[in-house]
Design a protein around this motif. Structure first.
Motif, PDB file in Angstrom:
ATOM      1  N   TYR A 131      41.144  37.447  30.322  1.00 31.73           N
ATOM      2  CA  TYR A 131      40.345  37.934  31.453  1.00 31.73           C
ATOM      3  C   TYR A 131      39.539  39.158  31.046  1.00 31.73           C
ATOM      4  O   TYR A 131      40.020  40.011  30.288  1.00 31.73           O
ATOM      5  N   ILE A 132      38.343  39.261  31.649  1.00 26.76           N
ATOM      6  CA  ILE A 132      37.519  40.461  31.471  1.00 26.76           C
ATOM      7  C   ILE A 132      36.909  40.840  32.821  1.00 26.76           C
ATOM      8  O   ILE A 132      36.366  39.969  33.512  1.00 26.76           O
ATOM      9  N   GLY A 133      37.037  42.123  33.183  1.00 31.18           N
ATOM     10  CA  GLY A 133      36.359  42.638  34.368  1.00 31.18           C
ATOM     11  C   GLY A 133      37.204  42.763  35.614  1.00 31.18           C
ATOM     12  O   GLY A 133      36.699  43.126  36.675  1.00 31.18           O
ATOM     13  N   LEU A 134      38.514  42.497  35.493  1.00 29.70           N
ATOM     14  CA  LEU A 134      39.382  42.492  36.681  1.00 29.70           C
ATOM     15  C   LEU A 134      39.410  43.861  37.363  1.00 29.70           C
ATOM     16  O   LEU A 134      39.432  44.906  36.712  1.00 29.70           O
ATOM     17  N   ARG A 135      39.433  43.827  38.706  1.00 30.45           N
ATOM     18  CA  ARG A 135      39.603  45.064  39.470  1.00 30.45           C
ATOM     19  C   ARG A 135      40.119  44.827  40.873  1.00 30.45           C
ATOM     20  O   ARG A 135      40.280  45.777  41.626  1.00 30.45           O
ATOM     21  N   ASP A 136      40.389  43.599  41.240  1.00 28.85           N
ATOM     22  CA  ASP A 136      40.925  43.314  42.577  1.00 28.85           C
ATOM     23  C   ASP A 136      41.947  42.190  42.433  1.00 28.85           C
ATOM     24  O   ASP A 136      41.647  41.023  42.666  1.00 28.85           O
ATOM     25  N   VAL A 137      43.133  42.567  41.982  1.00 34.11           N
ATOM     26  CA  VAL A 137      44.166  41.590  41.637  1.00 34.11           C
ATOM     27  C   VAL A 137      45.313  41.720  42.631  1.00 34.11           C
ATOM     28  O   VAL A 137      45.835  42.821  42.833  1.00 34.11           O
ATOM     29  N   ASP A 138      45.700  40.613  43.251  1.00 33.77           N
ATOM     30  CA  ASP A 138      46.784  40.630  44.237  1.00 33.77           C
ATOM     31  C   ASP A 138      48.107  40.970  43.555  1.00 33.77           C
ATOM     32  O   ASP A 138      48.296  40.706  42.361  1.00 33.77           O
ATOM     33  N   ALA A 139      49.050  41.519  44.348  1.00 34.42           N
ATOM     34  CA  ALA A 139      50.350  41.912  43.785  1.00 34.42           C
ATOM     35  C   ALA A 139      51.049  40.717  43.132  1.00 34.42           C
ATOM     36  O   ALA A 139      51.592  40.826  42.029  1.00 34.42           O
ATOM     37  N   GLU A 182      54.431  38.445  33.783  1.00 34.81           N
ATOM     38  CA  GLU A 182      55.536  37.550  33.386  1.00 34.81           C
ATOM     39  C   GLU A 182      55.095  36.544  32.323  1.00 34.81           C
ATOM     40  O   GLU A 182      55.915  36.081  31.528  1.00 34.81           O
ATOM     41  N   ASN A 183      53.811  36.208  32.320  1.00 33.97           N
ATOM     42  CA  ASN A 183      53.331  35.220  31.354  1.00 33.97           C
ATOM     43  C   ASN A 183      52.625  35.847  30.160  1.00 33.97           C
ATOM     44  O   ASN A 183      52.109  35.135  29.297  1.00 33.97           O
ATOM     45  N   GLY A 184      52.598  37.175  30.118  1.00 32.84           N
ATOM     46  CA  GLY A 184      51.983  37.863  28.981  1.00 32.84           C
ATOM     47  C   GLY A 184      50.514  37.516  28.801  1.00 32.84           C
ATOM     48  O   GLY A 184      50.027  37.395  27.669  1.00 32.84           O
ATOM     49  N   ILE A 185      49.804  37.362  29.907  1.00 28.63           N
ATOM     50  CA  ILE A 185      48.397  36.942  29.825  1.00 28.63           C
ATOM     51  C   ILE A 185      47.511  38.134  29.483  1.00 28.63           C
ATOM     52  O   ILE A 185      47.642  39.225  30.047  1.00 28.63           O
ATOM     53  N   LYS A 186      46.616  37.917  28.520  1.00 31.60           N
ATOM     54  CA  LYS A 186      45.730  38.978  28.060  1.00 31.60           C
ATOM     55  C   LYS A 186      44.658  39.240  29.104  1.00 31.60           C
ATOM     56  O   LYS A 186      43.933  38.323  29.500  1.00 31.60           O
ATOM     57  N   ALA A 187      44.566  40.482  29.554  1.00 31.24           N
ATOM     58  CA  ALA A 187      43.586  40.805  30.597  1.00 31.24           C
ATOM     59  C   ALA A 187      42.991  42.180  30.339  1.00 31.24           C
ATOM     60  O   ALA A 187      43.725  43.144  30.100  1.00 31.24           O
ATOM     61  N   PHE A 188      41.671  42.247  30.359  1.00 31.38           N
ATOM     62  CA  PHE A 188      40.948  43.509  30.224  1.00 31.38           C
ATOM     63  C   PHE A 188      40.325  43.834  31.575  1.00 31.38           C
ATOM     64  O   PHE A 188      39.389  43.165  32.022  1.00 31.38           O
ATOM     65  N   SER A 189      40.868  44.863  32.229  1.00 33.41           N
ATOM     66  CA  SER A 189      40.373  45.268  33.544  1.00 33.41           C
ATOM     67  C   SER A 189      39.184  46.214  33.367  1.00 33.41           C
ATOM     68  O   SER A 189      38.825  46.593  32.247  1.00 33.41           O
ATOM     69  N   ALA A 238      35.944  39.662  38.875  1.00 31.41           N
ATOM     70  CA  ALA A 238      36.624  40.796  39.519  1.00 31.41           C
ATOM     71  C   ALA A 238      38.055  40.436  39.882  1.00 31.41           C
ATOM     72  O   ALA A 238      38.902  41.319  40.023  1.00 31.41           O
ATOM     73  N   HIS A 239      38.313  39.136  40.030  1.00 28.95           N
ATOM     74  CA  HIS A 239      39.605  38.640  40.508  1.00 28.95           C
ATOM     75  C   HIS A 239      40.252  37.778  39.436  1.00 28.95           C
ATOM     76  O   HIS A 239      39.562  37.208  38.579  1.00 28.95           O
ATOM     77  N   ALA A 240      41.577  37.649  39.530  1.00 30.35           N
ATOM     78  CA  ALA A 240      42.280  36.849  38.517  1.00 30.35           C
ATOM     79  C   ALA A 240      42.288  35.352  38.858  1.00 30.35           C
ATOM     80  O   ALA A 240      42.503  34.521  37.973  1.00 30.35           O
ATOM     81  N   ASP A 241      42.099  35.012  40.128  1.00 32.07           N
ATOM     82  CA  ASP A 241      42.045  33.595  40.542  1.00 32.07           C
ATOM     83  C   ASP A 241      43.244  32.810  40.028  1.00 32.07           C
ATOM     84  O   ASP A 241      43.131  31.622  39.687  1.00 32.07           O
ATOM     85  N   ILE A 242      44.416  33.456  39.985  1.00 33.34           N
ATOM     86  CA  ILE A 242      45.609  32.819  39.425  1.00 33.34           C
ATOM     87  C   ILE A 242      46.742  32.759  40.462  1.00 33.34           C
ATOM     88  O   ILE A 242      47.911  32.579  40.114  1.00 33.34           O
TER      89      ILE A 242
END
Ligand code: MN
Length: 361
Positions: A229-237, A245-252, A178-182
């Motif tokens: 990433y897969i499943g993101l829905r609670d990502v900090d600003a 900025e890093n062009g990271i592939k993420a599927f929310s 649910a989180h990016a942990d980044i």
């Protein structure tokens, strides 16, 4: 030495605490090789694909809620390892102890750059990296049962290093959460390191001091280009900015709603390419709390259990899987139902079995 150690391929005895493990003294698998329950997928990168290295981590220092350290024992007691051995035909290594690593956790551990328990998390993940490395270097599939998600600093570092040394390849990471942990230490609002593992693993966060993850070197790191990433829905600003900025592939969850999980997995795997070893790091909080309520930071609007299983099945089908983490199961957090912990453990077992080759037909 733990009293009932049976497969002494670790020298972790000083820190290993034997917890109840119903599988320890049972007989060897009835079968090796292809069983009716397993898929017919051939492993592309493992030299010993029927050998499974188990790393059971009873560690919760990357976040504040006690109980996530009890997950490995709960998963094992519910029969997970027995299923992997007897139903899926794996030969298990290192499965005889849950490691608490209490010997490397310092008595005093004041914050550093805002990180809480930084010396403990650094030291524990370093040991986990060594354990995972030893299994992966043998060409085994590695399964790590956490523990909070900070432990992925160790698991992915170990897989990355071993895979480079063994077959000369960089790994990709599929991070289901649910989180990016980044967060970096500086962008984190909480200081909890379980929200930072990806920044340390990709080198976006660094520290020169060995006791604060300075032990991580380029051989342990993964490229932001090989992260999905897969499943993101609670990502900090701050994290959203890092992802952009890093062009990271993420599927929310938006992408999953829009395209369906089948198409999302096609796109995720296409981004990685079919000639790259994959480390799957699955945070059970990716599932909707309906399916996995017993976790430290539940967020509504998540994956169904079938979507979670499908992700794992799809990754297995690539033949590229080299390591799996299951983290953030917290059997002490039963939400508001008596069955919460039981259901969450059951969901976790299902995800692992799917990743390791259980097929519906
Ligand atoms: Mn996570």
């Amino acid at each position: 030495m733990s009293p009932s150690r049976v497969s002494g391929d670790f020298n972790e005895s000083a820190s290993a605490t034997q917890q109840s493990c119903t599988t320890t003294k049972q007989p060897a698998p009835r079968h090796f090789g292809r069983l009716d329950n397993t898929s017919m997928i051939e492993s592309k990168f493992l030299s010993q694909p029927q050998d499974l290295g188990i790393v059971a981590v009873g560690f919760s220092g990357g976040q504040p809620k006690p109980g996530v350290d009890a997950a490995p024992a709960a998963l094992i007691e519910s029969g997970l390892l027995t299923q992997l051995r007897d139903d899926l035909g794996y030969r298990l290594h290192g499965h005889d102890a849950v490691h608490s690593f209490s010997d490397v956790v310092p008595a005093q551990d004041p914050p550093h750059r805002g990180m809480k328990n930084p010396r403990a998390v650094s030291a524990v993940t370093r040991r986990i990296a060594e354990q995972v490395y030893r299994h992966a270097k043998e060409g085994r599939l590695v399964l790590t049962l956490g523990g909070d998600h900070s432990i992925a600093i160790g698991t992915i570092a170990g897989t990355a290093k071993a895979t480079r040394e063994r077959i000369g390849r960089d790994i990709a990471v599929i991070w289901v959460d649910a989180h990016a942990d980044i967060n970096t230490p500086e962008t984190s609002g909480s200081g909890n390191v379980h929200g930072m593992p990806v920044s340390f693993l990709t080198g976006l966060a660094r520290d020169d001091k060995e006791e604060f993850f300075g032990w991580l070197t380029d051989e342990h790191r993964v490229s932001v280009k090989k992260l999905v990433y897969i499943g993101l829905r609670d990502v900090d600003a701050g994290e959203k900015r890092i992802l952009r900025e890093n062009g990271i592939k993420a599927f929310s969850m938006f992408d999953i709603d829009k395209h369906g999980i089948g198409r999302v997995m096609e796109m995720a795997l296409a981004h990685i390419g079919n000639d790259t070893p994959i480390h799957l790091s699955f945070d059970v909080d990716a599932l909707d709390p309906m399916w996995a309520p017993s976790t430290g930071t539940p967020v509504r609007g998540g994956l169904t259990l079938r979507e979670g299983d499908f992700i794992c099945e799809s990754v297995h089908q690539t033949g590229s899987l080299v390591a799996v983490d299951l983290v953030e199961v917290n059997p002490r957090l039963a939400a508001d139902t008596d069955l919460g912990a039981h259901e969450t453990v059951r969901a976790g077992c299902s995800l692992v079995r799917c990743a390791l080759g259980e097929s519906l037909l």
